[in-house]
Design a protein around this motif. Structure first.
Motif, PDB file in Angstrom:
ATOM      1  N   UNK A 127       1.471   7.985  -4.056  1.00 30.92           N
ATOM      2  CA  UNK A 127       0.871   8.554  -5.267  1.00 30.92           C
ATOM      3  C   UNK A 127      -0.292   9.470  -4.896  1.00 30.92           C
ATOM      4  N   UNK A 128      -1.160   9.007  -3.999  1.00 28.26           N
ATOM      5  CA  UNK A 128      -2.315   9.817  -3.616  1.00 28.26           C
ATOM      6  C   UNK A 128      -1.915  11.118  -2.940  1.00 28.26           C
ATOM      7  N   UNK A 129      -0.950  11.059  -2.030  1.00 29.17           N
ATOM      8  CA  UNK A 129      -0.565  12.283  -1.322  1.00 29.17           C
ATOM      9  C   UNK A 129       0.200  13.253  -2.194  1.00 29.17           C
ATOM     10  N   UNK A 130       0.780  12.794  -3.283  1.00 26.50           N
ATOM     11  CA  UNK A 130       1.480  13.732  -4.145  1.00 26.50           C
ATOM     12  C   UNK A 130       0.635  14.208  -5.315  1.00 26.50           C
ATOM     13  N   UNK A 141       0.813  -1.216   0.000  1.00 24.51           N
ATOM     14  CA  UNK A 141       0.000   0.000   0.000  1.00 24.51           C
ATOM     15  C   UNK A 141       0.845   1.263   0.000  1.00 24.51           C
ATOM     16  N   UNK A 142       2.127   1.159   0.294  1.00 27.05           N
ATOM     17  CA  UNK A 142       2.986   2.340   0.374  1.00 27.05           C
ATOM     18  C   UNK A 142       3.032   3.138  -0.911  1.00 27.05           C
ATOM     19  N   UNK A 170      -3.079  14.138  -5.433  1.00 27.50           N
ATOM     20  CA  UNK A 170      -4.358  14.728  -5.034  1.00 27.50           C
ATOM     21  C   UNK A 170      -4.269  16.242  -4.817  1.00 27.50           C
ATOM     22  N   UNK A 171      -3.237  16.770  -4.116  1.00 29.43           N
ATOM     23  CA  UNK A 171      -3.175  18.236  -3.978  1.00 29.43           C
ATOM     24  C   UNK A 171      -3.094  18.953  -5.327  1.00 29.43           C
ATOM     25  N   UNK A 172      -2.369  18.394  -6.289  1.00 32.20           N
ATOM     26  CA  UNK A 172      -2.273  19.030  -7.597  1.00 32.20           C
ATOM     27  C   UNK A 172      -3.596  18.965  -8.352  1.00 32.20           C
ATOM     28  N   UNK A 173      -4.335  17.876  -8.191  1.00 35.23           N
ATOM     29  CA  UNK A 173      -5.646  17.777  -8.827  1.00 35.23           C
ATOM     30  C   UNK A 173      -6.578  18.843  -8.247  1.00 35.23           C
ATOM     31  N   UNK A 174      -6.526  19.027  -6.938  1.00 36.37           N
ATOM     32  CA  UNK A 174      -7.351  20.052  -6.297  1.00 36.37           C
ATOM     33  C   UNK A 174      -6.962  21.442  -6.796  1.00 36.37           C
ATOM     34  N   UNK A 175      -5.663  21.709  -6.867  1.00 35.94           N
ATOM     35  CA  UNK A 175      -5.190  23.008  -7.362  1.00 35.94           C
ATOM     36  C   UNK A 175      -5.653  23.233  -8.792  1.00 35.94           C
ATOM     37  N   UNK A 176      -5.515  22.236  -9.642  1.00 33.99           N
ATOM     38  CA  UNK A 176      -5.919  22.388 -11.040  1.00 33.99           C
ATOM     39  C   UNK A 176      -7.438  22.587 -11.146  1.00 33.99           C
ATOM     40  N   UNK A 177      -8.210  21.894 -10.321  1.00 34.60           N
ATOM     41  CA  UNK A 177      -9.657  22.073 -10.319  1.00 34.60           C
ATOM     42  C   UNK A 177     -10.013  23.528 -10.006  1.00 34.60           C
ATOM     43  N   UNK A 178      -9.409  24.068  -8.922  1.00 28.51           N
ATOM     44  CA  UNK A 178      -9.682  25.453  -8.563  1.00 28.51           C
ATOM     45  C   UNK A 178      -9.172  26.419  -9.632  1.00 28.51           C
ATOM     46  N   UNK A 179      -8.030  26.117 -10.206  1.00 27.71           N
ATOM     47  CA  UNK A 179      -7.470  26.988 -11.238  1.00 27.71           C
ATOM     48  C   UNK A 179      -8.414  27.080 -12.435  1.00 27.71           C
TER      49      UNK A 179
END
Length: 162
Positions: free
Chosen positions: A138-141, A132-133, A143-152
């Motif tokens: 992958x998720x922690x690196x 699971x590591x 997901x924040x960029x996906x959120x940023x791109x969504x808001x952008x």
């Protein structure tokens, strides 16, 4: 008339992006830093030195991709300076009781480390490779960029529509 209703924030979505990136970075810094206070990252040379000085109580090996992660506990808590990598925050001295290191998956290196640990009475544990590591990393690196791109993109659509 539409220009009067638009303020500077809506016309400049880059400012929104900058604020979101700063918030995500701050979130990761403060929440990832909480767990790092009790553990210290050391290199292989330092690990060997600590074992030779009888400062290590136990160590464990865990394969992780193309390396082996070595984690352990000191016999007595050590004082460590936390290096934040940001010069605005001065490193503060902390007591650490655990350490971690990374070694190459070489039979010679592993054998030398196991012999050294056995000679200096450090308990050795071998753990299975965690499956699971990789997904957590992958998720922690990503997901924040996906959120940023969504808001952008939502800010771009909002700014361009007015």
């Amino acid at each position: 008339m539409n220009n009067r209703n638009n303020n500077g924030f809506v016309r400049n979505p880059f400012l929104y992006l900058l604020i979101i990136v700063a918030a995500v970075t701050g979130f990761q810094y403060f929440f990832a830093g909480n767990g790092a206070g009790q553990s210290q990252q050391i290199n292989y040379t330092e690990l060997v030195k600590e074992i030779k000085n009888n400062n290590v109580k136990n160590i464990s090996y865990q394969p992780n991709g193309s390396v082996i992660e070595v984690a352990g506990t000191y016999n007595k808590a050590k004082e460590s300076k936390e290096d934040t990598g940001i010069q605005f925050f001065t490193p503060r001295a902390q007591k650490v009781s655990r350490f971690s290191s990374v070694i190459l998956p070489s039979d010679i290196t592993v054998n030398e480390l196991q012999k050294l640990a056995a000679d200096h009475k450090a308990e050795i544990t071998i753990k299975r490779e965690s499956s699971s590591g990789m997904w957590i990393t992958i998720l922690t690196s990503i997901v924040p960029f996906v959120i940023v791109m969504f808001f952008f993109f939502s800010m771009m659509n909002q700014g361009g529509g007015g």
